[in-house]
Design a protein around this motif. Structure first.
Motif, PDB file in Angstrom:
ATOM      1  N   GLY A 252     -12.188  20.290 -10.194  1.00 41.09           N
ATOM      2  CA  GLY A 252     -11.166  21.196 -10.686  1.00 41.09           C
ATOM      3  C   GLY A 252     -11.363  22.603 -10.172  1.00 41.09           C
ATOM      4  N   ARG A 253     -10.569  23.538 -10.683  1.00 40.37           N
ATOM      5  CA  ARG A 253     -10.623  24.911 -10.172  1.00 40.37           C
ATOM      6  C   ARG A 253     -11.941  25.607 -10.532  1.00 40.37           C
ATOM      7  NH1 ARG A 253      -6.608  28.581 -13.983  1.00 40.37           N
ATOM      8  NH2 ARG A 253      -7.559  28.032 -15.987  1.00 40.37           N
ATOM      9  N   SER A 254     -12.675  25.064 -11.528  1.00 39.78           N
ATOM     10  CA  SER A 254     -13.980  25.627 -11.892  1.00 39.78           C
ATOM     11  C   SER A 254     -15.059  25.237 -10.900  1.00 39.78           C
ATOM     12  CB  SER A 254     -14.386  25.151 -13.289  1.00 39.78           C
ATOM     13  OG  SER A 254     -14.622  23.738 -13.276  1.00 39.78           O
ATOM     14  N   GLY A 255     -14.742  24.304 -10.011  1.00 40.71           N
ATOM     15  CA  GLY A 255     -15.735  23.815  -9.056  1.00 40.71           C
ATOM     16  C   GLY A 255     -16.555  22.653  -9.580  1.00 40.71           C
TER      17      GLY A 255
ATOM     18  N   SER B  46      -6.745  18.332 -24.349  1.00 37.66           N
ATOM     19  CA  SER B  46      -7.447  19.586 -24.068  1.00 37.66           C
ATOM     20  C   SER B  46      -6.612  20.450 -23.125  1.00 37.66           C
ATOM     21  CB  SER B  46      -8.811  19.308 -23.425  1.00 37.66           C
ATOM     22  OG  SER B  46      -9.362  20.502 -22.908  1.00 37.66           O
ATOM     23  N   ILE B  47      -6.325  21.670 -23.548  1.00 39.69           N
ATOM     24  CA  ILE B  47      -5.576  22.605 -22.706  1.00 39.69           C
ATOM     25  C   ILE B  47      -6.447  23.073 -21.536  1.00 39.69           C
ATOM     26  CG2 ILE B  47      -4.375  24.814 -22.623  1.00 39.69           C
ATOM     27  CD1 ILE B  47      -2.920  22.626 -24.197  1.00 39.69           C
ATOM     28  N   ASP B  48      -7.717  23.370 -21.827  1.00 35.04           N
ATOM     29  CA  ASP B  48      -8.609  23.835 -20.766  1.00 35.04           C
ATOM     30  C   ASP B  48      -8.798  22.763 -19.699  1.00 35.04           C
ATOM     31  OD1 ASP B  48      -8.928  26.267 -22.008  1.00 35.04           O
ATOM     32  OD2 ASP B  48     -10.776  25.689 -23.049  1.00 35.04           O
ATOM     33  N   ALA B  49      -8.926  21.506 -20.126  1.00 34.55           N
ATOM     34  CA  ALA B  49      -9.101  20.430 -19.153  1.00 34.55           C
ATOM     35  C   ALA B  49      -7.857  20.262 -18.288  1.00 34.55           C
ATOM     36  CB  ALA B  49      -9.432  19.123 -19.874  1.00 34.55           C
TER      37      ALA B  49
END
Length: 450
Positions: free
Chosen positions: A157-160, A170-173
């Motif tokens: 994902g965008r977090s690497g 989950s919104i963050d996921a």
């Protein structure tokens, strides 16, 4: 045709994809310049295209020539001027137009999935009924995988980081894949697809898009186009997207839940509710029809060998293994959401995301139609948790499902014998191909032990 031509010119379309869905749901057709499309006003394809499997194979000759003309004649594809969509990922101005398949004297080809849905909808129209549906489509995002012997991995994902664990709602996921989802939303808006909410489902990098409720043929077209849109958005970002029913071991399967209600075509009133707000007899009969005929139509809700891997006990399967019904109950196959009388509906939770949307909707509506016209009574509703044991009336493997479908005369009559024989033949052809492949499970556990 004049409206379609005007739309093409207004949007300065230079290239057209002229397509129709085969039994599997694969887009078959031709690509041509817009000027050629306008001058020819239709294309020709071999009728045999509608009997092609996902592997490019065909049923055996005996079945093949019993269904098709031995000369392998062409069918005529005519554009539906209401079913045109931009192709926003194309390098030049491009559109796709969904076509219907006709024979030489102007009859719809029975083998065409779109024609099958139209056939069922005509039965509703003749009775003054207007079915309304709303699909929910799940899929997985994965790392690109070019070796089919290797298991799929979650994408970065965008977090690497790769996602891990269960992340339902989950919104963050979900935000991990914002760049892809933004493209999906933008492209769907450009194509006027009626998508509504996005949620992160239970599986690792598993997503779900809900569609707004509407007319079945239009929504079948939209789901057909939506699947391609998601794949293209994923490819743009160097990852994969799959609508396989069960692509990853140990993760939940992907479904296409179908919400359905019934309106009076003249008044627009919901026929599933009585004037006092209670459930109508038509509503109960509709559920009764689903319970009576889903077992015979499982190949249209679960068309592939992989489809049946969803129907496992516990969270690993994460799909209902029953055809019970109940209000606000997610453990049953047929859920009735808590809604006001004007929005009363039933949700069929059995179909997989891998199903052909035209055929899933046709099968669903056929079950309900038979229930209403044959006055079929449903089982008693389930108020608590439904059992985890597989319903003995439902075939939960492809072989048994195909045998059961072939023996159901009401289904042959309502869907057309040529379609039923052809569809079953393509499923058998794919299954025979599957049986020729030795799986990693067999090599791991049987190679040195038997």
């Amino acid at each position: 045709m004049d409206k379609l031509i005007k739309w093409l010119k207004d949007n300065r379309i230079t290239e057209l994809e002229c397509i129709t869905a085969d039994q599997t749901g694969i887009a078959r057709g031709k690509i041509m310049p817009t000027n050629k499309f306008i001058s020819e006003r239709g294309i020709r394809l071999p009728e045999s295209v509608l009997l092609q499997t996902a592997t490019g194979d065909y049923p055996d000759d005996e079945v093949y020539y019993n269904i098709l003309d031995p000369a392998d004649i062409d069918m005529i594809l005519r554009p539906d001027e209401t079913a045109h969509f931009l192709v926003p990922w194309a390098a030049e101005p491009t559109a796709l137009v969904i076509h219907d398949c006709y024979d030489s004297v102007g009859n719809l080809i029975e083998l065409s999935p779109r024609a099958v849905l139209k056939r069922v909808l005509k039965l509703y129209e003749d009775r003054g009924w207007k079915p309304i549906i709303a699909p929910e489509v799940e899929f997985y995002l994965t790392q690109r995988c070019t070796d089919p012997d290797l298991p799929l991995e979650p994408p970065i994902g965008r977090s690497g980081r790769k996602e891990s664990g269960r992340q339902s709602f989950s919104i963050d996921a979900a935000n991990e894949f914002d760049p892809i989802m933004e493209d999906v939303y933008d492209w769907c808006e450009a194509q006027e697809l009626d998508i509504d909410t996005l949620i992160h489902e239970e599986g690792t990098a598993q997503m779900e898009f809900n569609f707004r409720h509407g007319e079945p043929l239009q929504l079948a077209d939209q789901v057909f186009v939506f699947k391609r849109t998601v794949r293209e958005a994923a490819l743009k970002h160097q990852i994969g997207a799959t609508f396989m029913a069960k692509p990853i071991t140990g993760e939940p399967g992907s479904s296409m839940h179908i919400h359905q209600s019934l309106l009076d075509a003249k008044t627009g009133k919901n026929l599933f509710s009585n004037p006092d707000g209670s459930s109508s007899q038509l509503f109960l009969n509709y559920i009764g029809g689903l319970q009576a005929y889903i077992p015979s139509l499982m190949p249209m809700f679960a068309p592939n060998v992989n489809s049946y891997r969803r129907y496992l006990p516990g969270a690993d399967g994460n799909a209902p293994v029953n055809i019970e019904w109940g209000e606000e109950n997610r453990t049953v196959g047929l859920r009735v959401p808590n809604a006001p009388p004007e929005a009363r509906r039933v949700e069929n939770r059995l179909p997989g995301a891998d199903t052909n949307p035209y055929l899933a909707l046709a099968a669903n509506l056929a079950c309900g139609y038979l229930g209403m016209t044959m006055d079929i009574k449903p089982r008693k509703p389930v108020s608590g948790r439904a059992g985890n044991e597989a319903d003995p009336d439902v075939p939960f493997n492809l072989e048994a499902a195909l045998d059961m479908m072939s023996e159901c005369e009401p289904i042959r009559e309502i869907l057309g014998p040529n379609f039923v024989d052809g569809f079953i033949a393509t499923r058998w052809a794919e299954y025979e191909g599957f049986k020729r492949v030795i799986s990693s499970w067999e090599r791991e556990y049987l190679l040195t032990t038997v």
